[in-house]
Motif scaffolding. Structure first.
Motif, PDB file in Angstrom:
ATOM      1  N   LEU A  67      10.753  42.487 -15.523  1.00  0.00           N
ATOM      2  CA  LEU A  67      10.420  41.118 -15.128  1.00  0.00           C
ATOM      3  C   LEU A  67       9.036  40.710 -15.613  1.00  0.00           C
ATOM      4  O   LEU A  67       8.847  39.599 -16.136  1.00  0.00           O
ATOM      5  CB  LEU A  67      10.510  40.978 -13.604  1.00  0.00           C
ATOM      6  N   LEU A  68       8.060  41.593 -15.461  1.00  0.00           N
ATOM      7  CA  LEU A  68       6.706  41.282 -15.930  1.00  0.00           C
ATOM      8  C   LEU A  68       6.653  41.164 -17.450  1.00  0.00           C
ATOM      9  O   LEU A  68       5.964  40.294 -17.985  1.00  0.00           O
ATOM     10  CB  LEU A  68       5.726  42.346 -15.456  1.00  0.00           C
ATOM     11  N   SER A  69       7.373  42.017 -18.134  1.00  0.00           N
ATOM     12  CA  SER A  69       7.384  41.948 -19.595  1.00  0.00           C
ATOM     13  C   SER A  69       7.977  40.634 -20.083  1.00  0.00           C
ATOM     14  O   SER A  69       7.485  40.049 -21.056  1.00  0.00           O
ATOM     15  CB  SER A  69       8.178  43.109 -20.183  1.00  0.00           C
ATOM     16  N   LEU A  70       9.019  40.171 -19.418  1.00  0.00           N
ATOM     17  CA  LEU A  70       9.596  38.879 -19.793  1.00  0.00           C
ATOM     18  C   LEU A  70       8.594  37.751 -19.608  1.00  0.00           C
ATOM     19  O   LEU A  70       8.511  36.832 -20.432  1.00  0.00           O
ATOM     20  CB  LEU A  70      10.866  38.612 -18.987  1.00  0.00           C
ATOM     21  N   GLU A  71       7.815  37.815 -18.531  1.00  0.00           N
ATOM     22  CA  GLU A  71       6.777  36.801 -18.314  1.00  0.00           C
ATOM     23  C   GLU A  71       5.688  36.883 -19.381  1.00  0.00           C
ATOM     24  O   GLU A  71       5.224  35.858 -19.883  1.00  0.00           O
ATOM     25  CB  GLU A  71       6.157  36.962 -16.922  1.00  0.00           C
ATOM     26  N   LYS A  74       7.082  35.500 -22.594  1.00  0.00           N
ATOM     27  CA  LYS A  74       7.213  34.043 -22.478  1.00  0.00           C
ATOM     28  C   LYS A  74       5.869  33.371 -22.718  1.00  0.00           C
ATOM     29  O   LYS A  74       5.783  32.399 -23.469  1.00  0.00           O
ATOM     30  CB  LYS A  74       7.737  33.682 -21.085  1.00  0.00           C
ATOM     31  N   HIS A  75       4.796  33.895 -22.136  1.00  0.00           N
ATOM     32  CA  HIS A  75       3.484  33.296 -22.317  1.00  0.00           C
ATOM     33  C   HIS A  75       2.913  33.559 -23.703  1.00  0.00           C
ATOM     34  O   HIS A  75       2.126  32.762 -24.211  1.00  0.00           O
ATOM     35  CB  HIS A  75       2.522  33.811 -21.248  1.00  0.00           C
ATOM     36  N   GLN A  78       4.543  30.739 -25.898  1.00  0.00           N
ATOM     37  CA  GLN A  78       4.398  29.334 -25.523  1.00  0.00           C
ATOM     38  C   GLN A  78       3.359  28.677 -26.414  1.00  0.00           C
ATOM     39  O   GLN A  78       2.368  29.274 -26.782  1.00  0.00           O
ATOM     40  CB  GLN A  78       3.968  29.197 -24.069  1.00  0.00           C
TER      41      GLN A  78
END
Length: 79
Positions: A67-71, A74-75, A78
């Motif tokens: 989950l943290l890696s996906l965040e 994503k950042h 962006q």
């Protein structure tokens, strides 16, 4: 219920990466993914997030480092 996930440290017996064409394998190995896995993904300490999960009720958590890696990714992408 919090359960630490270490399954990414053991290679899978039937891994689709082993069946890839050697040219595609070399492209993947030269990308940012192995560096990210080694320097970010494996360094995430899941135990710090144990307190947000109920200790005796509910199903086990989804792996926190995923989950943290996906965040993070994503950042990273962006604009």
């Amino acid at each position: 219920m919090f359960r630490e996930n270490k399954s990414h440290q053991q290679p899978e017996l039937f891994n689709s990466f082993n069946d890839l064409h050697p040219k595609i394998k070399s492209i993947l190995e030269k990308s940012w993914a192995p560096i990210y896995y080694e320097h970010v993904f494996c360094k995430i300490d899941e135990s710090k997030f144990a307190e947000i999960y109920c200790p005796d009720n509910g199903r086990p958590n989804f792996p926190v480092h995923i989950l943290l890696s996906l965040e993070f990714i994503k950042h990273m992408w962006q604009t």
